[in-house]
Design a protein around this motif. Structure first.
Motif, short mmCIF file in Angstrom:
data_model
loop_
_atom_site.label_atom_id
_atom_site.label_comp_id
_atom_site.label_asym_id
_atom_site.label_seq_id
_atom_site.Cartn_x
_atom_site.Cartn_y
_atom_site.Cartn_z
N LEU A 254 0.96 -0.92 0.17
CA LEU A 254 -0.20 -0.06 -0.01
C LEU A 254 0.49 1.42 0.08
N ASP A 255 0.73 2.19 -0.84
CA ASP A 255 1.92 2.95 -1.04
C ASP A 255 0.07 4.34 -0.54
N ARG A 256 2.07 4.74 0.31
CA ARG A 256 1.09 6.02 1.16
C ARG A 256 1.67 7.45 1.01
N ARG A 257 2.62 7.58 -0.17
CA ARG A 257 3.41 8.97 0.04
C ARG A 257 2.56 9.70 -1.30
N SER A 258 1.35 9.68 -0.95
CA SER A 258 0.48 10.92 -0.73
C SER A 258 -0.44 11.54 -0.21
N GLU A 259 -0.03 10.50 1.41
CA GLU A 259 -0.69 10.53 1.99
C GLU A 259 0.04 11.19 3.28
N VAL A 260 1.45 10.76 2.61
CA VAL A 260 2.95 11.70 3.29
C VAL A 260 2.86 13.35 2.99
N THR A 261 2.53 13.46 2.12
CA THR A 261 2.70 14.79 1.54
C THR A 261 1.20 15.38 1.89
N ALA A 262 0.32 14.47 2.16
CA ALA A 262 -0.75 15.97 2.77
C ALA A 262 -0.28 15.75 4.19
N LEU A 263 -0.23 14.77 5.22
CA LEU A 263 0.39 15.44 6.38
C LEU A 263 1.18 16.46 6.54
N GLN A 264 2.76 16.30 5.48
CA GLN A 264 3.44 17.25 5.77
C GLN A 264 2.48 18.77 5.84
N ARG A 265 1.52 19.13 4.99
CA ARG A 265 0.94 19.98 4.65
C ARG A 265 -0.23 20.54 5.71
N ALA A 266 -0.80 19.64 6.22
CA ALA A 266 -1.25 19.54 7.37
C ALA A 266 -0.80 19.68 9.10
N LEU A 267 0.88 20.45 8.94
CA LEU A 267 1.26 19.82 10.02
C LEU A 267 2.94 21.42 9.98
N PRO A 268 2.17 22.47 9.80
CA PRO A 268 3.02 23.39 9.52
C PRO A 268 4.39 23.97 10.68
N THR A 269 4.17 23.01 11.70
CA THR A 269 5.73 23.16 12.43
C THR A 269 7.01 22.59 11.86
N LEU A 270 6.55 21.73 11.26
CA LEU A 270 7.67 20.62 10.86
C LEU A 270 8.46 21.65 10.39
N ARG A 271 9.94 21.44 10.47
CA ARG A 271 11.48 22.06 10.67
C ARG A 271 12.14 20.92 9.55
N ALA A 272 11.25 19.65 9.69
CA ALA A 272 12.26 18.24 8.80
C ALA A 272 11.38 17.40 8.90
N THR A 273 11.57 16.25 7.85
CA THR A 273 10.81 15.15 7.44
C THR A 273 11.89 13.88 7.35
N VAL A 274 11.51 12.78 7.85
CA VAL A 274 13.00 12.09 7.46
C VAL A 274 11.81 10.58 6.76
N HIS A 275 12.49 10.37 5.82
CA HIS A 275 11.97 9.68 4.78
C HIS A 275 12.61 8.33 5.06
N VAL A 276 11.35 6.69 5.11
CA VAL A 276 11.71 5.71 5.71
C VAL A 276 11.30 4.96 4.22
N PRO A 277 12.30 4.05 4.06
CA PRO A 277 12.01 3.16 2.65
C PRO A 277 11.39 2.18 3.36
N VAL A 278 10.46 1.26 3.42
CA VAL A 278 9.53 0.06 3.92
C VAL A 278 9.41 -0.56 2.24
N LEU A 279 8.69 -0.03 1.82
CA LEU A 279 8.56 -0.68 0.52
C LEU A 279 9.45 -0.39 -0.85
N GLY A 280 10.10 0.72 -0.44
CA GLY A 280 11.46 1.10 -1.81
C GLY A 280 10.96 1.40 -2.67
N LEU A 281 10.15 2.51 -2.60
CA LEU A 281 9.32 3.27 -3.78
C LEU A 281 10.51 4.74 -3.80
N PRO A 282 10.59 5.07 -4.62
CA PRO A 282 10.72 6.84 -4.83
C PRO A 282 10.50 7.90 -4.09
#
Length: 671
Positions: A212-240
């Motif tokens: 189950l590809d959740r990259r689009s949900e990750v992007t939507a979540l980032q936009r909903a968290l305006p206080t974020l200073r950084a995101t670390v991407h963890v490769p579980v499925l190995g997707l770009p």
């Protein structure tokens, strides 16, 4: 310290402790340590429990010394304020949870085994785990994360999730996580409250043979968290990696976050400094952020894992969970007692219903934790784990999340192994621990929990607020536990916290469960007290109905609701999902009613039995009795549950057509 006295009035135990196991158990050594320190001797577990409650401060001081807690400042005051809420434990000390989690074992010992749904298995040694935590904590410090900052994870149950949590805790920052079956909206409903500065997010997860590809949900979540200073991407499925310039602050891959070696350092913080925020299910309203502290979690989990569950070095712990559930936090705490821990990311029944049993056999697990539903499903599937698999290392099966029916005890005894202790537990996310459970020194009675946990002043109270034995009452805790919440997030005056637990009995914790303490000291949980079936003034816990149904192979799932409909009308209705090839004909209907009348109560035979294709549950698998009841009583769908708190919202919505008792199979009105 001896085992329980089997001559106590009541049914015979289905399991008794092995004297050799008792002699070598950690709780036996602890009992001797207490005797050396106090001169008090104990003939049984219940003697030790009673002493622990009567001498609460002394008990926790001895727990501190027994487990050799690493801290700045030796405690001279254990409980500075015993008020509930507001108890203040060990106020003069500073410590760090992660320091204790990473102090055990040599570098070459296996610390974590992670099993993916496709069977891929990775192992991390103690040395590798320490190195990864050091690297990620160094990366977080370079990113400007400081003690008290919030770091969140949108992650499945894998080793990087554990590393990210320990790294966060090591610098005194606050952790919170949820699994990726939540949408971005559901995750943001939790995380946005915390104003996090860093997000760890996976590209997706596997379930029932699907990626189950959740990259689009990750992007939507980032936009909903305006206080974020950084995101670390963890490769579980190995997707770009899918990065949008305006989301998530700066970006790093997991490889980048772990690339640079660093010194493993721990920021010792106050005993009651926040460690993590767990969230309520959020079935109604915004999920409550429940804040637990470093010290309270440390002491409670050391007690529960070492003394009650008897796990430790060379005794691997595997409890099936996701990052949505407090049991993930319990599994992580296996490291506190030096136990190798096993993580599984995937469906518990893929590719077949025996999957968890197979993992337990493959990994030589000593302690296996599952849900009551999984035991029931294994029984109905005809699985024989003890016959078909090598479970020679398994000594305890834990079960929590719902009351465990008596037939499940017999099935484990017969199909898994007569020497295995089935340790049913009741507790909650609220205290991220247990109120009652078992120990290697306690007997087991089918359908019952052996005893209250050490240090837990557990009682059942009747309607007048008096403790009762042998009768059903409200589950209350009359003295503080170290892991009771520090506070709720964004609850500055504590009103939501007090309303949640102390409104009914000021100064006494009311948990909301229906409880009976037996004359022999065991405990029976009958379900949530707000979903009690109250017919003609006779009250019955819903668990008693489910116990009667669990023996019926024709029923795959069930939900019982007793709804007051106004005008003196009361509708007791049973919704069932039938097993394949089963039909709700007159024969099965009568069989169900007879089973309930015989095993539960003739007064609580349902007015109607209705078949549905599926039933709703919380994300952690609990039945949604109260939301269904409120829909039947005519409440609006959007007021009874949040969409993201339910595994199948359409399955919950179907109850709206039964509002007021309409759409009933019979024509007579409920009475």
């Amino acid at each position: 310290m001896g085992t329980e006295d089997d001559t106590v009035v009541g049914p015979a135990p289905i399991w008794n402790p092995d004297p050799q196991v008792v002699a070598d158990a950690a709780i036996t050594r602890f009992g001797r340590y207490v005797t050396e320190r106090t001169g008090t001797t104990f003939d049984s577990y219940l003697d030790l429990w009673a002493w622990s409650v009567d001498h609460l401060e002394k008990f926790w001081a001895i727990v501190w010394d027994y487990f050799e807690i690493l801290a700045d400042g030796h405690p001279t005051t254990v409980l500075a304020d015993s008020s509930m809420p507001g108890a203040r434990w060990f106020p003069e000390t500073q410590l760090n949870y992660a320091e204790h989690a990473l102090r055990h074992g040599d570098d070459d010992a296996i610390a974590v085994t992670a099993v993916a749904e496709d069977g891929t298995t990775t192992r991390s040694t103690r040395g590798q785990l320490r190195a990864q935590v050091a690297a990620v904590s160094g990366w977080l410090r370079e990113a400007g994360v400081r003690p008290g900052d919030r770091v969140v994870g949108y992650l499945p149950n894998t080793t990087p999730t554990l590393v990210a949590f320990l790294a966060t805790a090591s610098i005194g920052a606050v952790w919170s996580a949820c699994a990726q079956d939540y949408s971005a909206h559901g995750a943001a409903a939790r995380f946005a409250q915390l104003e996090p500065v860093v997000l760890f997010a996976a590209d997706g997860y596997s379930w029932n043979g699907r990626s189950l590809d959740r990259r689009s949900e990750v992007t939507a979540l980032q936009r909903a968290l305006p206080t974020l200073r950084a995101t670390v991407h963890v490769p579980v499925l190995g997707l770009p990696i899918d990065i949008e310039a305006d989301s998530g602050g700066t970006h790093a891959t997991w490889q980048q976050a772990t690339a640079r070696s660093a010194e493993l350092r721990f920021e010792r913080v106050a005993f009651d400094a926040p460690l993590w925020v767990l969230f309520s299910s959020g079935t109604t309203g915004l999920p409550k952020g429940i804040v637990h502290g470093h010290g309270g979690v440390l002491l409670e989990h050391l007690k529960m894992l070492a003394l009650h569950l008897d796990v430790g070095p060379d005794k691997p712990l595997f409890w099936y969970t996701t990052t949505n559930w407090m049991m993930w936090n319990i599994v992580a705490s296996g490291l506190l007692v030096g136990a190798p821990i096993v993580l599984y990311d995937g469906s518990p029944s893929y590719p077949d219903p025996a999957r968890l049993w197979q993992i337990a056999a493959d990994e030589r697990v000593a302690m296996l934790g599952v849900s009551p539903g999984y035991l029931l499903a294994s029984s109905k599937a005809g699985i024989q784990p003890g016959r078909n698999l090598d479970l020679g290392s398994l000594h305890t099966i834990g079960a929590t999340g719902a009351p465990l029916s008596a037939p499940a005890y017999q099935w484990v005894h017969d199909a898994v192994g007569s020497s295995i202790q089935l340790a049913s537990t009741t507790g909650g996310t609220d205290v991220v621990s247990g109120f009652a459970g078992s120990a290697p020194t306690t007997s087991i009675w089918a359908g019952e929990i052996s005893a209250p946990n050490l240090g837990v002043a557990l009682e059942a109270w009747n309607e007048t607020g008096q403790p009762v034995v042998g009768e059903v009452g409200e589950l209350v805790v009359t003295k503080p536990m170290p892991s009771m919440p520090l506070y709720f997030w964004n609850d500055p005056d504590g009103e939501r916290y007090r309303d949640a637990y102390f409104a009914a009995y000021p100064g006494v914790w009311r948990h909301g469960d229906w409880l009976q303490v037996t004359e022999r000291g065991s405990v029976i949980v009958s379900g949530r007290s707000d979903s009690t079936l109250n017919r003609h003034g006779v009250r019955l816990g819903s668990a008693d109905i489910y116990d009667a149904l669990d023996t019926l192979p024709q029923i795959a799932d069930s939900l019982v609701v007793g709804a007051e409909l106004g005008g003196g009308r009361y509708w007791l209705v049973l919704f069932v999902v039938l097993a394949d090839d089963s039909t709700l004909d007159d024969e099965l209907t009568n069989y169900i009613k007879q089973a309930i009348a015989t095993s539960a109560s003739p007064r609580h035979v349902p007015d109607d039995i209705i078949t549905l294709d599926t039933l709703p549950h919380t994300r952690t698998g609990k039945r949604l009795e109260v939301p269904a009841k409120r829909l039947i009583q005519g409440h609006a769908l959007d007021t009874v549950a949040s969409r993201d708190a339910v595994d199948n919202f359409d399955a919950l919505a179907q109850f709206t057509k039964y509002a007021g008792g309409h759409e009933r199979p019979g024509s007579a009105p409920p009475v």
